[in-house]
Design a protein around this motif. Structure first.
Motif, PDB file in Angstrom:
ATOM      1  N   ASP A   1      60.585  26.359 -75.452  1.00  0.00           N
ATOM      2  CA  ASP A   1      61.468  25.510 -73.843  1.00  0.00           C
ATOM      3  C   ASP A   1      60.668  24.195 -73.467  1.00  0.00           C
ATOM      4  OD1 ASP A   1      59.161  27.107 -72.849  1.00  0.00           O
ATOM      5  OD2 ASP A   1      60.778  28.209 -71.466  1.00  0.00           O
ATOM      6  N   VAL A   2      59.242  23.825 -74.636  1.00  0.00           N
ATOM      7  CA  VAL A   2      58.276  23.080 -73.941  1.00  0.00           C
ATOM      8  C   VAL A   2      59.242  22.025 -75.050  1.00  0.00           C
ATOM      9  CG1 VAL A   2      56.771  22.003 -74.490  1.00  0.00           C
ATOM     10  CG2 VAL A   2      56.408  23.923 -73.643  1.00  0.00           C
ATOM     11  N   VAL A   3      59.539  20.908 -74.566  1.00  0.00           N
ATOM     12  CA  VAL A   3      60.333  19.947 -75.551  1.00  0.00           C
ATOM     13  C   VAL A   3      58.910  18.687 -76.193  1.00  0.00           C
ATOM     14  CG1 VAL A   3      62.060  17.888 -75.486  1.00  0.00           C
ATOM     15  CG2 VAL A   3      62.597  20.260 -74.670  1.00  0.00           C
ATOM     16  N   LEU A   4      58.106  18.021 -75.040  1.00  0.00           N
ATOM     17  CA  LEU A   4      57.219  17.832 -75.196  1.00  0.00           C
ATOM     18  C   LEU A   4      56.165  18.585 -74.114  1.00  0.00           C
ATOM     19  CD1 LEU A   4      56.535  14.882 -76.601  1.00  0.00           C
ATOM     20  CD2 LEU A   4      57.097  14.118 -74.271  1.00  0.00           C
ATOM     21  N   GLY A   5      54.384  18.817 -74.869  1.00  0.00           N
ATOM     22  CA  GLY A   5      53.698  18.846 -74.039  1.00  0.00           C
ATOM     23  C   GLY A   5      52.612  18.101 -74.013  1.00  0.00           C
ATOM     24  N   VAL A   6      51.764  18.242 -74.472  1.00  0.00           N
ATOM     25  CA  VAL A   6      50.600  17.275 -73.981  1.00  0.00           C
ATOM     26  C   VAL A   6      50.610  15.981 -74.963  1.00  0.00           C
ATOM     27  CG1 VAL A   6      48.254  17.148 -74.055  1.00  0.00           C
ATOM     28  CG2 VAL A   6      48.230  18.953 -73.361  1.00  0.00           C
ATOM     29  N   GLY A   7      50.225  15.311 -74.311  1.00  0.00           N
ATOM     30  CA  GLY A   7      49.839  13.543 -75.111  1.00  0.00           C
ATOM     31  C   GLY A   7      50.523  12.590 -74.654  1.00  0.00           C
ATOM     32  N   ASP A   8      51.810  12.690 -74.186  1.00  0.00           N
ATOM     33  CA  ASP A   8      52.668  11.426 -73.610  1.00  0.00           C
ATOM     34  C   ASP A   8      52.333  11.278 -71.936  1.00  0.00           C
ATOM     35  OD1 ASP A   8      54.569   9.615 -72.897  1.00  0.00           O
ATOM     36  OD2 ASP A   8      55.900  10.789 -74.739  1.00  0.00           O
TER      37      ASP A   8
ATOM     38  N   ALA B   1      54.076  12.571 -69.370  1.00  0.00           N
ATOM     39  CA  ALA B   1      54.488  13.693 -68.608  1.00  0.00           C
ATOM     40  C   ALA B   1      55.390  14.777 -69.457  1.00  0.00           C
ATOM     41  CB  ALA B   1      55.468  13.246 -67.545  1.00  0.00           C
ATOM     42  N   ALA B   2      54.871  15.660 -69.534  1.00  0.00           N
ATOM     43  CA  ALA B   2      55.591  17.167 -70.309  1.00  0.00           C
ATOM     44  C   ALA B   2      57.718  16.880 -70.402  1.00  0.00           C
ATOM     45  CB  ALA B   2      54.834  18.141 -69.631  1.00  0.00           C
ATOM     46  N   LEU B   3      57.942  17.422 -71.247  1.00  0.00           N
ATOM     47  CA  LEU B   3      59.315  17.863 -71.321  1.00  0.00           C
ATOM     48  C   LEU B   3      59.060  19.419 -71.232  1.00  0.00           C
ATOM     49  CD1 LEU B   3      60.934  14.904 -73.007  1.00  0.00           C
ATOM     50  CD2 LEU B   3      60.447  15.248 -70.130  1.00  0.00           C
ATOM     51  N   VAL B   4      60.523  19.864 -70.300  1.00  0.00           N
ATOM     52  CA  VAL B   4      60.947  21.565 -70.191  1.00  0.00           C
ATOM     53  C   VAL B   4      62.218  21.849 -70.161  1.00  0.00           C
ATOM     54  CG1 VAL B   4      58.489  22.132 -69.933  1.00  0.00           C
ATOM     55  CG2 VAL B   4      59.768  22.278 -67.949  1.00  0.00           C
ATOM     56  N   VAL B   5      62.375  22.532 -70.629  1.00  0.00           N
ATOM     57  CA  VAL B   5      64.323  23.119 -70.549  1.00  0.00           C
ATOM     58  C   VAL B   5      64.457  23.799 -70.360  1.00  0.00           C
ATOM     59  CG1 VAL B   5      66.394  23.107 -71.673  1.00  0.00           C
ATOM     60  CG2 VAL B   5      64.553  21.391 -72.779  1.00  0.00           C
ATOM     61  N   PRO B   6      64.935  24.623 -68.744  1.00  0.00           N
ATOM     62  CA  PRO B   6      64.464  25.813 -68.103  1.00  0.00           C
ATOM     63  C   PRO B   6      66.171  26.529 -68.908  1.00  0.00           C
ATOM     64  CG  PRO B   6      65.502  23.979 -65.963  1.00  0.00           C
ATOM     65  CD  PRO B   6      64.712  23.828 -67.763  1.00  0.00           C
ATOM     66  N   PRO B   7      66.110  27.770 -68.683  1.00  0.00           N
ATOM     67  CA  PRO B   7      67.254  28.554 -69.105  1.00  0.00           C
ATOM     68  C   PRO B   7      68.377  28.552 -68.081  1.00  0.00           C
ATOM     69  CG  PRO B   7      65.988  30.429 -68.895  1.00  0.00           C
ATOM     70  CD  PRO B   7      64.871  28.923 -68.920  1.00  0.00           C
TER      71      PRO B   7
ATOM     72  N   GLY C   1      70.946  29.701 -65.183  1.00  0.00           N
ATOM     73  CA  GLY C   1      71.018  30.584 -64.520  1.00  0.00           C
ATOM     74  C   GLY C   1      69.418  30.931 -63.311  1.00  0.00           C
ATOM     75  N   VAL C   2      68.330  30.688 -63.970  1.00  0.00           N
ATOM     76  CA  VAL C   2      67.213  30.826 -63.164  1.00  0.00           C
ATOM     77  C   VAL C   2      67.198  29.271 -62.208  1.00  0.00           C
ATOM     78  CG1 VAL C   2      66.445  31.626 -65.191  1.00  0.00           C
ATOM     79  CG2 VAL C   2      65.830  29.777 -64.654  1.00  0.00           C
ATOM     80  N   GLU C   3      65.605  30.212 -61.006  1.00  0.00           N
ATOM     81  CA  GLU C   3      65.221  29.155 -59.837  1.00  0.00           C
ATOM     82  C   GLU C   3      63.861  29.273 -60.353  1.00  0.00           C
ATOM     83  OE1 GLU C   3      65.381  31.596 -56.288  1.00  0.00           O
ATOM     84  OE2 GLU C   3      67.642  31.022 -55.756  1.00  0.00           O
ATOM     85  N   ILE C   4      63.451  28.436 -60.529  1.00  0.00           N
ATOM     86  CA  ILE C   4      61.723  27.581 -60.910  1.00  0.00           C
ATOM     87  C   ILE C   4      61.111  28.624 -59.480  1.00  0.00           C
ATOM     88  CG2 ILE C   4      60.037  26.189 -62.408  1.00  0.00           C
ATOM     89  CD1 ILE C   4      62.464  25.023 -63.700  1.00  0.00           C
ATOM     90  N   ALA C   5      59.912  28.891 -60.013  1.00  0.00           N
ATOM     91  CA  ALA C   5      58.863  29.591 -58.794  1.00  0.00           C
ATOM     92  C   ALA C   5      57.351  28.391 -58.806  1.00  0.00           C
ATOM     93  CB  ALA C   5      57.958  30.777 -58.512  1.00  0.00           C
ATOM     94  N   LEU C   6      56.842  27.426 -57.796  1.00  0.00           N
ATOM     95  CA  LEU C   6      55.592  26.348 -58.497  1.00  0.00           C
ATOM     96  C   LEU C   6      55.173  26.458 -57.437  1.00  0.00           C
ATOM     97  CD1 LEU C   6      58.312  22.710 -58.153  1.00  0.00           C
ATOM     98  CD2 LEU C   6      57.315  24.168 -60.502  1.00  0.00           C
ATOM     99  N   ALA C   7      53.750  27.030 -58.078  1.00  0.00           N
ATOM    100  CA  ALA C   7      52.524  27.171 -57.758  1.00  0.00           C
ATOM    101  C   ALA C   7      51.365  26.321 -57.470  1.00  0.00           C
ATOM    102  CB  ALA C   7      52.499  28.915 -57.464  1.00  0.00           C
TER     103      ALA C   7
ATOM    104  N   PRO D   1      56.127  33.956 -65.553  1.00  0.00           N
ATOM    105  CA  PRO D   1      55.037  32.674 -66.068  1.00  0.00           C
ATOM    106  C   PRO D   1      54.844  32.050 -67.375  1.00  0.00           C
ATOM    107  CG  PRO D   1      53.834  34.867 -66.071  1.00  0.00           C
ATOM    108  CD  PRO D   1      54.946  34.570 -66.456  1.00  0.00           C
ATOM    109  N   ALA D   2      55.811  30.925 -66.772  1.00  0.00           N
ATOM    110  CA  ALA D   2      56.534  29.574 -68.332  1.00  0.00           C
ATOM    111  C   ALA D   2      55.728  28.223 -68.618  1.00  0.00           C
ATOM    112  CB  ALA D   2      57.970  29.256 -67.617  1.00  0.00           C
ATOM    113  N   TRP D   3      55.102  27.536 -67.415  1.00  0.00           N
ATOM    114  CA  TRP D   3      54.209  26.171 -67.891  1.00  0.00           C
ATOM    115  C   TRP D   3      53.919  26.228 -66.956  1.00  0.00           C
ATOM    116  CZ3 TRP D   3      59.998  25.113 -66.414  1.00  0.00           C
ATOM    117  CH2 TRP D   3      61.173  25.961 -67.658  1.00  0.00           C
TER     118      TRP D   3
END
Ligand code: ADP
Ligand code: MG
Length: 330
Positions: free
Chosen positions: A22-29, A31-37, A39-45, A83-85
């Motif tokens: 689900d990581v479309v673009l990681g380190v190097g640009d 910003a990173a790009l990710v695609v959540p599946p 039906g989920v909520e994203i927990a941030l901390a 955990p995801a990203w």
């Protein structure tokens, strides 16, 4: 020749952590790009660890790399999130390859084991500090919160709280270092975030928090968020044999007030106790949720010092409740 910023990022961080589809673009640009599946909520901390505040100067780099991720994963565990990203902002006094190798080893091993991808960050020079931000996934509406405890629920804690604080005291030379102390030191150096437990507590626990500031203090926070009180039985506390051997008469006090354990503290309604998971981590029933406010500590606590936990701006600790944390014993 020290490594430059770009080479340093490439060498140590470009391929650290788990690989995720689900990581479309990681380190190097930029910003990173990710695609959540769906039906989920994203927990941030996000949590920072600073030399001299969260760990003593001279702590080995591997432990620092592990800890900065572990403290964040523990927040995801407490929410029941997977955990995801992750993002890593690192401030270093100098570009020291040997130090960076140790740091990345600690961070990378835990990241892979936990399935979290390192998708970006920032690298600057200055006094040693590391900040990790994490994103986790939780089915919509199912996250654990601090706020759901109800009178009558039982209170449980995982593991053996107090061991990490004793381990830090051993490292700092204020407690002795017999063989039993190695277990305590490793609880401080390499705390294990209770991810599988947090996941399994979704739908079972009514409220959950991770123990970062101290058991009594963090129970006070859970109670305040839930609008309830708690009775905590000193005789039920999981004070480990290693903790007693190293800390002696202070063991119970460390169990109640020591920080840095990253165990889970949670409330369970009576009719859900049979659904508690067996995951190889000890779960101990330590008290009960009651109507009202504040944490009442029932039983004798020996030794000196407040039980209120660590506060960055009220350095000597504090009491978290209107009734105070002393209870009948003090
Ligand atoms: P910018 O200046 O556009 O913010 P940087 O030069 O700071 O970009 O970073 C370049 C790339 O490296 C970015 O993708 C950033 O997310 C990543 N990065 C920088 N430092 C770290 C680090 N410590 N860990 C992981 N990724 C990092
Ligand atoms: Mg940029």
């Amino acid at each position: 020749m020290p490594l430059g910023e770009f080479e340093l990022i490439q060498r140590f961080f470009a391929s650290a952590g788990a690989c995720r589809d689900d990581v479309v673009l990681g380190v190097g640009d930029d910003a990173a790009l990710v695609v959540p599946p769906p039906g989920v909520e994203i927990a941030l901390a996000a949590d920072a660890i600073l030399e001299g505040v969260h760990f003593p100067a001279g702590l080995d780099a591997e432990a620092i790399g592990h800890r900065v991720l572990a403290v964040n994963l523990s927040d995801l565990a407490a929410m029941g999130a997977e955990p995801a990203w992750a993002l890593l902002s690192l401030t270093l006094p100098r570009s020291d390859s040997a130090w960076l190798e140790g740091f990345t080893r600690g961070l990378d091993a835990l990241a892979r084991r936990s399935g979290i991808a390192l998708v970006g960050g920032d690298t600057t020079s200055g006094p040693l500090a590391a900040v990790v931000s994490v994103a986790g996934l939780v089915p919509r509406g199912q996250a654990l919160r601090r706020s759901g405890a109800r009178p009558g629920d039982w209170i449980y804690v995982s593991g053996a709280p107090g061991e990490a604080a004793a381990g830090l005291a051993v490292l700092q030379g204020s407690l002795p270092r017999p063989a039993a102390a190695e277990r305590l030191v490793s609880r401080f150096r390499l705390p294990e975030p209770r991810l599988a437990l947090g996941n399994a507590l979704r739908g079972v626990a009514s409220a959950c928090i991770d123990v970062s500031d101290g058991l009594a203090a963090d129970l006070g926070k859970l109670c305040a968020a839930s609008g309830v009180g708690a009775r905590l039985e000193v005789a039920s506390l999981p004070v480990s044999a290693a903790l007693v051997e190293v800390a002696g008469a202070d063991a119970t006090r460390l169990c109640l007030a020591g920080g840095d354990d990253y165990e889970l503290l949670f409330a369970v309604p009576g009719d859900r106790v049979g659904d508690l998971p067996e995951l190889g981590v000890t779960l101990t029933r330590i008290g009960r949720v009651v109507a009202g406010a504040g944490v009442e500590i029932v039983g004798e606590v020996r030794g000196e010092g407040p039980l209120g936990g660590y506060d960055h701006f009220l350095k000597e600790g504090r009491t978290t409740t209107a009734r105070g944390l002393g209870g009948p014993s003090q």
